[in-house]
Design a protein around this motif. Structure first.
Motif, short mmCIF file in Angstrom:
data_model
loop_
_atom_site.label_atom_id
_atom_site.label_comp_id
_atom_site.label_asym_id
_atom_site.label_seq_id
_atom_site.Cartn_x
_atom_site.Cartn_y
_atom_site.Cartn_z
N VAL A 131 0.84 -1.20 0.00
CA VAL A 131 0.00 0.00 0.00
C VAL A 131 0.88 1.25 0.00
O VAL A 131 1.64 1.49 0.94
CB VAL A 131 -0.95 -0.01 1.21
N LYS A 162 -0.17 4.62 -0.71
CA LYS A 162 -0.82 5.94 -0.62
C LYS A 162 0.08 6.92 0.11
O LYS A 162 0.71 6.55 1.11
CB LYS A 162 -2.18 5.83 0.07
N ASN A 218 -5.41 4.44 -2.49
CA ASN A 218 -6.73 4.79 -1.96
C ASN A 218 -7.44 5.92 -2.68
O ASN A 218 -8.63 6.08 -2.52
CB ASN A 218 -6.61 5.25 -0.50
N ILE A 237 -7.93 0.30 -3.24
CA ILE A 237 -8.37 -0.21 -1.94
C ILE A 237 -9.20 0.79 -1.15
O ILE A 237 -9.67 0.51 -0.06
CB ILE A 237 -7.17 -0.68 -1.08
N MET A 267 -13.45 -8.40 0.91
CA MET A 267 -12.44 -7.62 1.62
C MET A 267 -13.05 -7.08 2.90
O MET A 267 -14.25 -6.78 2.94
CB MET A 267 -12.00 -6.46 0.73
N MET A 319 -12.04 -4.91 6.87
CA MET A 319 -11.10 -4.28 7.80
C MET A 319 -11.60 -4.49 9.22
O MET A 319 -12.75 -4.19 9.53
CB MET A 319 -11.01 -2.79 7.53
N MET A 335 -3.83 -5.92 7.58
CA MET A 335 -3.00 -4.75 7.29
C MET A 335 -1.74 -4.84 8.16
O MET A 335 -1.52 -5.86 8.79
CB MET A 335 -3.79 -3.46 7.61
N SER A 336 -0.93 -3.77 8.18
CA SER A 336 0.34 -3.83 8.92
C SER A 336 0.17 -4.37 10.35
O SER A 336 0.92 -5.25 10.78
CB SER A 336 0.98 -2.45 9.00
N ARG A 385 -2.99 -6.32 2.77
CA ARG A 385 -2.70 -4.98 2.26
C ARG A 385 -1.81 -4.28 3.28
O ARG A 385 -2.27 -3.87 4.33
CB ARG A 385 -4.00 -4.20 2.05
N ILE A 386 -0.51 -4.18 2.96
CA ILE A 386 0.43 -3.67 3.96
C ILE A 386 1.11 -2.40 3.46
O ILE A 386 1.70 -2.38 2.39
CB ILE A 386 1.47 -4.76 4.30
N GLY A 387 0.99 -1.33 4.28
CA GLY A 387 1.60 -0.05 3.93
C GLY A 387 2.73 0.31 4.86
O GLY A 387 3.92 0.15 4.54
N SER A 388 2.38 0.79 6.05
CA SER A 388 3.38 1.39 6.94
C SER A 388 4.52 0.45 7.34
O SER A 388 5.66 0.89 7.54
CB SER A 388 2.70 1.96 8.18
N ARG A 412 2.62 7.03 7.94
CA ARG A 412 2.10 8.14 7.14
C ARG A 412 1.55 9.21 8.06
O ARG A 412 1.15 8.92 9.18
CB ARG A 412 0.94 7.67 6.25
N ILE A 458 -3.83 8.98 7.22
CA ILE A 458 -4.21 7.58 7.23
C ILE A 458 -4.93 7.26 5.93
O ILE A 458 -4.64 6.30 5.26
CB ILE A 458 -5.10 7.26 8.45
#
Ligand SMILES: *Cc1c(COP(=O)(O)O)cnc(C)c1O
Length: 219
Positions: free
Chosen positions: A25, A27, A48, A69, A155, A157, A191-192, A207-210, A216, A219
């Motif tokens: 991810v 964004k 996003n 996403i 999907m 959350m 997620m993370s 879905r992994i971002g940070s 970030r 968010i």
């Protein structure tokens, strides 16, 4: 701040053992950081915001698989329809209709996941169990009408909480829903902060971002 190649390799290894697909991810993160991950061999990226996705898609290699996403507004579907690899956040009949319509226009079948509301919080988007059932029945009844959309999976959350048991319960609930529909193949969950719980509960896409790109501001 740079793309964290060591954690990428560690996470990628952990996921491939479990046959889980990693959506990185990106964004708010710059194109240069995505290129670092791309050069390390990664191809699945998640964004996003439509405008940000369009700018990045234009600037970056064309073999990237872009996942949308975020919460998608119907009037913006047409911009991403030609290239998007998977839309994760489909959560209304209106959006379903619009995606199908835009797919028809460009003669493309657009792959989607239905977003399910599993969290205790009111704020998260998504369908409830009944709404999911209604949509799935509707699609089954007139398969010819939905020629330009392909529902690949679900999907969800989990709640944003320190309560791990709550997260596990929410993920298990989503997995049970997923199992009710054998035509669905993708379960995007984790997620993370909670991807391990996601995998434990049966997720096959996270879905992994940070964890990969650093934290970030937005968010
Ligand atoms: C931002 C976002 C993620 C990634 O969040 P991290 O906590 O940074 O891993 C995953 N899924 C969705 C829907 C998001 O909006």
């Amino acid at each position: 701040m740079s793309f964290l190649i060591e954690s990428y390799q560690r996470i990628q290894k952990e996921l491939s053992v479990n046959n889980v697909i990693l959506v990185a991810v990106t964004k708010t993160k710059p194109v240069s950081m995505i290129m670092e991950a791309y050069d390390a061999g990664h191809r699945d990226f998640g964004e996003n915001y439509v405008q940000e996705l369009l700018d990045k898609q234009e600037a970056l290699p064309k073999d990237i698989r872009w996942h949308f996403i975020g919460h998608l507004q119907s009037n913006k579907v047409k911009f991403i329809a030609p290239f998007v690899h998977l839309i994760h956040g489909m959560d209304s009949e209106k959006l379903l209709n619009e995606i199908n319509k835009q797919g028809k226009k460009i003669n493309r079948i657009i792959p989607c996941l239905l977003q399910i509301h599993i969290a205790a919080e009111e704020t998260k988007f998504g369908l409830n169990e009944t709404e999911l059932e209604v949509l799935m029945t509707q699609i089954k009844k007139q398969p010819d009408h939905w020629n330009n959309i392909s529902i690949k999976g679900l999907m969800g959350m989990a709640s944003f909480t320190e309560d791990n048991d709550l997260i596990k319960t929410e993920f298990n609930n989503l997995k049970s829903l997923f199992d009710k529909y054998p035509t669905l193949k993708i379960l995007s969950m984790g997620m993370s902060a909670d991807y391990r719980f996601g995998i434990e509960a049966g997720s096959n896409m996270v879905r992994i971002g940070s964890l990969l790109f650093g934290s970030r501001i937005i968010i």
